[in-house]
Design a protein around this motif. Structure first.
Motif, PDB file in Angstrom:
ATOM      1  N   LYS A 177       4.090  13.417   1.173  1.00 44.04           N
ATOM      2  CA  LYS A 177       2.735  13.592   2.453  1.00 44.04           C
ATOM      3  C   LYS A 177       2.075  14.570   1.874  1.00 44.04           C
ATOM      4  O   LYS A 177       1.497  15.333   1.657  1.00 44.04           O
ATOM      5  CB  LYS A 177       3.903  14.304   3.369  1.00 44.04           C
ATOM      6  CG  LYS A 177       3.504  14.777   4.763  1.00 44.04           C
ATOM      7  CD  LYS A 177       3.812  15.567   5.500  1.00 44.04           C
ATOM      8  CE  LYS A 177       3.681  16.023   6.703  1.00 44.04           C
ATOM      9  NZ  LYS A 177       2.441  14.831   7.538  1.00 44.04           N
ATOM     10  N   ASN A 178       0.265  13.488   1.495  1.00 43.34           N
ATOM     11  CA  ASN A 178      -0.689  13.830   1.196  1.00 43.34           C
ATOM     12  C   ASN A 178      -1.537  13.805   1.517  1.00 43.34           C
ATOM     13  O   ASN A 178      -2.713  14.063   1.477  1.00 43.34           O
ATOM     14  CB  ASN A 178      -0.787  13.670  -0.362  1.00 43.34           C
ATOM     15  CG  ASN A 178      -0.981  12.287  -1.011  1.00 43.34           C
ATOM     16  OD1 ASN A 178      -0.831  11.913  -0.003  1.00 43.34           O
ATOM     17  ND2 ASN A 178      -1.018  11.691  -1.688  1.00 43.34           N
ATOM     18  N   VAL A 179      -1.351  13.325   2.885  1.00 44.45           N
ATOM     19  CA  VAL A 179      -2.361  12.748   3.891  1.00 44.45           C
ATOM     20  C   VAL A 179      -2.725  13.073   5.697  1.00 44.45           C
ATOM     21  O   VAL A 179      -1.468  13.300   5.886  1.00 44.45           O
ATOM     22  CB  VAL A 179      -2.630  11.027   3.859  1.00 44.45           C
ATOM     23  CG1 VAL A 179      -4.126  10.492   4.825  1.00 44.45           C
ATOM     24  CG2 VAL A 179      -3.118  10.670   2.257  1.00 44.45           C
ATOM     25  N   SER A 180      -3.634  14.204   5.696  1.00 42.00           N
ATOM     26  CA  SER A 180      -3.738  14.627   7.195  1.00 42.00           C
ATOM     27  C   SER A 180      -5.273  12.834   7.520  1.00 42.00           C
ATOM     28  O   SER A 180      -6.035  13.737   7.126  1.00 42.00           O
ATOM     29  CB  SER A 180      -3.909  15.771   7.576  1.00 42.00           C
ATOM     30  OG  SER A 180      -2.253  16.537   7.171  1.00 42.00           O
ATOM     31  N   ARG A 240       0.901  -1.264   0.033  1.00 42.55           N
ATOM     32  CA  ARG A 240       0.351   0.207   0.230  1.00 42.55           C
ATOM     33  C   ARG A 240       1.005   1.044   0.002  1.00 42.55           C
ATOM     34  O   ARG A 240       0.269   2.620  -0.679  1.00 42.55           O
ATOM     35  CB  ARG A 240      -1.179  -0.292   1.177  1.00 42.55           C
ATOM     36  CG  ARG A 240      -0.489   0.100   2.516  1.00 42.55           C
ATOM     37  CD  ARG A 240      -1.470   0.014   3.737  1.00 42.55           C
ATOM     38  NE  ARG A 240      -0.650  -0.162   4.765  1.00 42.55           N
ATOM     39  CZ  ARG A 240      -0.484  -1.080   5.748  1.00 42.55           C
ATOM     40  NH1 ARG A 240      -0.946  -2.192   4.779  1.00 42.55           N
ATOM     41  NH2 ARG A 240       0.100  -1.054   6.799  1.00 42.55           N
ATOM     42  N   GLY A 300      -5.505  11.980  -4.727  1.00 42.93           N
ATOM     43  CA  GLY A 300      -4.025  11.715  -4.825  1.00 42.93           C
ATOM     44  C   GLY A 300      -2.907  12.764  -5.135  1.00 42.93           C
ATOM     45  O   GLY A 300      -3.878  12.729  -6.646  1.00 42.93           O
ATOM     46  N   GLY A 326      -1.798   7.008  -5.157  1.00 40.83           N
ATOM     47  CA  GLY A 326      -3.083   8.326  -5.562  1.00 40.83           C
ATOM     48  C   GLY A 326      -4.551   7.278  -6.441  1.00 40.83           C
ATOM     49  O   GLY A 326      -3.024   6.635  -6.746  1.00 40.83           O
ATOM     50  N   LEU A 371      -7.858  10.934   7.652  1.00 44.93           N
ATOM     51  CA  LEU A 371      -8.185   9.638   7.067  1.00 44.93           C
ATOM     52  C   LEU A 371      -7.254   9.682   6.176  1.00 44.93           C
ATOM     53  O   LEU A 371      -7.752   9.990   5.025  1.00 44.93           O
ATOM     54  CB  LEU A 371      -9.693   9.558   7.139  1.00 44.93           C
ATOM     55  CG  LEU A 371     -10.052   7.744   6.753  1.00 44.93           C
ATOM     56  CD1 LEU A 371     -10.252   6.710   7.559  1.00 44.93           C
ATOM     57  CD2 LEU A 371     -12.412   8.557   6.858  1.00 44.93           C
ATOM     58  N   ASP A 372      -7.354   8.447   5.889  1.00 37.27           N
ATOM     59  CA  ASP A 372      -6.248   7.645   4.480  1.00 37.27           C
ATOM     60  C   ASP A 372      -7.240   6.930   3.570  1.00 37.27           C
ATOM     61  O   ASP A 372      -6.939   5.466   3.635  1.00 37.27           O
ATOM     62  CB  ASP A 372      -4.821   6.932   5.203  1.00 37.27           C
ATOM     63  CG  ASP A 372      -4.115   7.151   3.972  1.00 37.27           C
ATOM     64  OD1 ASP A 372      -4.261   7.426   3.023  1.00 37.27           O
ATOM     65  OD2 ASP A 372      -3.217   6.859   4.134  1.00 37.27           O
ATOM     66  N   PHE A 373      -7.872   7.566   2.630  1.00 35.01           N
ATOM     67  CA  PHE A 373      -8.375   7.167   1.930  1.00 35.01           C
ATOM     68  C   PHE A 373      -8.105   6.086   0.972  1.00 35.01           C
ATOM     69  O   PHE A 373      -8.575   5.228   0.700  1.00 35.01           O
ATOM     70  CB  PHE A 373     -10.318   7.734   1.346  1.00 35.01           C
ATOM     71  CG  PHE A 373     -10.851   6.465   0.494  1.00 35.01           C
ATOM     72  CD1 PHE A 373     -11.689   5.837   1.234  1.00 35.01           C
ATOM     73  CD2 PHE A 373     -10.373   6.776  -1.262  1.00 35.01           C
ATOM     74  CE1 PHE A 373     -12.609   4.855   0.021  1.00 35.01           C
ATOM     75  CE2 PHE A 373     -11.402   5.744  -1.819  1.00 35.01           C
ATOM     76  CZ  PHE A 373     -12.147   4.329  -1.183  1.00 35.01           C
ATOM     77  N   ILE A 374      -6.721   6.842   0.157  1.00 33.39           N
ATOM     78  CA  ILE A 374      -5.586   6.104  -0.363  1.00 33.39           C
ATOM     79  C   ILE A 374      -5.764   4.808  -0.152  1.00 33.39           C
ATOM     80  O   ILE A 374      -5.875   4.098  -1.003  1.00 33.39           O
ATOM     81  CB  ILE A 374      -4.847   7.300  -0.701  1.00 33.39           C
ATOM     82  CG1 ILE A 374      -4.998   8.567  -1.218  1.00 33.39           C
ATOM     83  CG2 ILE A 374      -3.886   6.162  -0.985  1.00 33.39           C
ATOM     84  CD1 ILE A 374      -3.872   9.169  -1.401  1.00 33.39           C
ATOM     85  N   HIS A 375      -4.842   4.968   0.915  1.00 37.63           N
ATOM     86  CA  HIS A 375      -4.953   3.270   1.325  1.00 37.63           C
ATOM     87  C   HIS A 375      -5.519   2.031   2.254  1.00 37.63           C
ATOM     88  O   HIS A 375      -5.655   1.027   1.807  1.00 37.63           O
ATOM     89  CB  HIS A 375      -3.451   3.297   2.227  1.00 37.63           C
ATOM     90  CG  HIS A 375      -2.357   4.043   1.985  1.00 37.63           C
ATOM     91  ND1 HIS A 375      -1.556   5.206   2.500  1.00 37.63           N
ATOM     92  CD2 HIS A 375      -1.781   4.157   0.395  1.00 37.63           C
ATOM     93  CE1 HIS A 375      -0.359   5.384   2.168  1.00 37.63           C
ATOM     94  NE2 HIS A 375      -1.525   4.852   0.295  1.00 37.63           N
TER      95      HIS A 375
END
Length: 434
Positions: free
Chosen positions: A175-178, A151, A170, A156, A180-184
């Motif tokens: 560093k593009n997630v703060s 993962r 994405g 994105g 809840l990380d829906f990408i993973h």
């Protein structure tokens, strides 16, 4: 009787990309289900239109890269993503690629290597796995200790949701997630939360050098003991894998015994020193035919042999039991497993991924998988681990007599799936609770 409107499908993707002859469909299918039609979309808009049509007609839809499992899809639509097979961008400076989901994993690896880059995740099935399938399955592989889980290589994606809506999420920033990380969150959902149509994939610089150290052992226990020695000496290679004698012949011709494969990816000079140390440990530990492999062709043959064995086991999930313990607890685990199964060297198949404390057992014909998994889970739990995945979670709940824990897990998964797919259209044969 199927409700599939073949003429509407042809209107979406063209006559040549709709197949309803059973003999022609067969090359895209695995399993016993009998879908009404195979459809091959060429772009995101076509995927969206097919999913919307399935919703309108309340028809089940199964999706895959080159081969699609037909479980619970009789009378429905099979969507094969093999036409969407372009590498849209290879950004060598930002170390990313934009890839369509139908690109074969092995073809992507070739292109990445040609660009002087590295995409570490192993193909789940050597010949037919796609890049979309790599992230839809999201399985960790034997290089995860060094490179992290699969993962981590998805930055994105564009996805068609089970309702036909298109989600784009994405960017090229690491560093593009703060929050809840829906990408993973989507990785490993096996096409139940949506269909990948573009993937933004993280790449790495290619290692300067690759080496392998191989050796054969009279017993699984002696071979595994060398792994513990290496860990104690703080020698932590890229892969550290063990294949029992029954499978070793499939990985490397002429092998007689349990096969150890140590993979070293990194720098030339330090790699030489580590390879020599590893070879010494294998020899002193009782290994025979210990060899350091530096030739590129021979190295690829050894690694491809490993990938073939791994893929053969991946293809038979109903005939395997997988469990994890701490790597230094593996000697006790193998000894206790052998008390259940008999000699592991002669067992139909056993692999150990030494850095991960992972074992996969290929079961003899007629074995009651659940009964064995229950016993394996109890011994793994006694060593701080458990059977892999949600089966392990279920068995752990049973050990603790905690039905509430399992019910809450299954309720959450069912609710999530319903939120994404209110009509239960997409990949009905996939159980996230397996």
């Amino acid at each position: 009787m199927s409700n599939v409107n073949i003429s509407k499908l042809k209107g979406i993707v063209g006559d040549a990309n709709v197949i309803d002859s059973p003999s022609e469909m067969a090359k895209y299918l695995k399993g016993l289900g009998k879908p009404a039609v195979v459809v091959l979309p060429g772009n995101t808009s076509e995927v969206s239109s097919i999913v919307k049509l399935a919703n309108e007609q309340n028809v089940k839809l199964a999706v895959g890269g080159a081969l699609v499992d037909t479980k619970e899809i009789t009378g429905g639509i099979v969507m094969v993503m093999s036409r969407m097979n372009q590498i849209l961008e290879m950004d060598q400076f930002n170390l990313v690629a934009v890839v369509e989901p139908g690109v074969l994993h092995k073809e992507f690896l070739l292109k990445v290597t040609e660009a002087g880059l590295n995409f570490p995740p192993e193909p789940y099935e050597v010949e037919t796995s796609s890049v979309g399938g790599c992230f839809a399955i999201g399985d960790s592989d034997s290089k995860s200790f060094e490179y992290g889980p699969t993962r981590g290589f998805l930055l994105g994606f564009e996805m068609v949701l089970p309702t036909g809506e298109i989600l784009d999420i994405g960017n090229k920033c690491i560093k593009n997630v703060s929050g809840l990380d829906f990408i993973h969150f989507a990785v490993g959902s096996q096409g139940t939360f949506g269909i990948f149509t573009k993937l933004l994939v993280k790449l790495l610089p290619a290692p300067e050098a690759k080496k392998a150290v191989i050796g054969t052992f009279a017993s699984m226990h002696k071979a595994n003991a060398t792994f513990n020695t290496l860990i104690k000496r703080n020698v932590l290679p890229t892969r550290m894998n063990l294949i029992n004698a029954s499978l070793a012949k499939n990985a490397k011709s002429g092998t007689d015994g349990q096969l150890v494969i140590i993979d070293l990816q990194g720098f030339k000079e330090s790699g030489k020193n580590i390879a020599n140390e590893v070879a010494s440990v294998l020899t002193l530990g009782g290994g025979s035919d210990v060899k350091i492999i530096e030739d590129e062709v021979e190295y690829d043959q050894v690694i491809n042999g490993w990938l073939k064995v791994r893929a053969d086991l991946n293809a038979k999930p109903e005939q395997t039991v997988e469990f994890m313990v701490g790597p230094m607890k593996m000697p006790q685990a193998l000894a206790q497993i052998e008390a259940l199964t008999g000699d592991l060297g002669a067992y139909p198949g056993v692999i150990v991924e030494g850095l991960l404390g992972y074992v996969c057992l290929a079961l003899p014909e007629g074995t009651d998988k659940l009964a064995l998994a229950t016993k394996v889970n109890k011994l793994a739990m006694s060593l701080g681990g458990n059977v892999k995945g949600l089966l392990g979670h279920k068995l752990k709940a049973e050990v603790y007599n905690d039905a509430e824990m399992w019910n809450e897990t299954t309720s959450l998964l069912s609710e999530l799936r319903h939120q994404f797919d209110p009509k239960g259209i997409l990949n009905p044969g996939v159980s996230l609770q397996a």
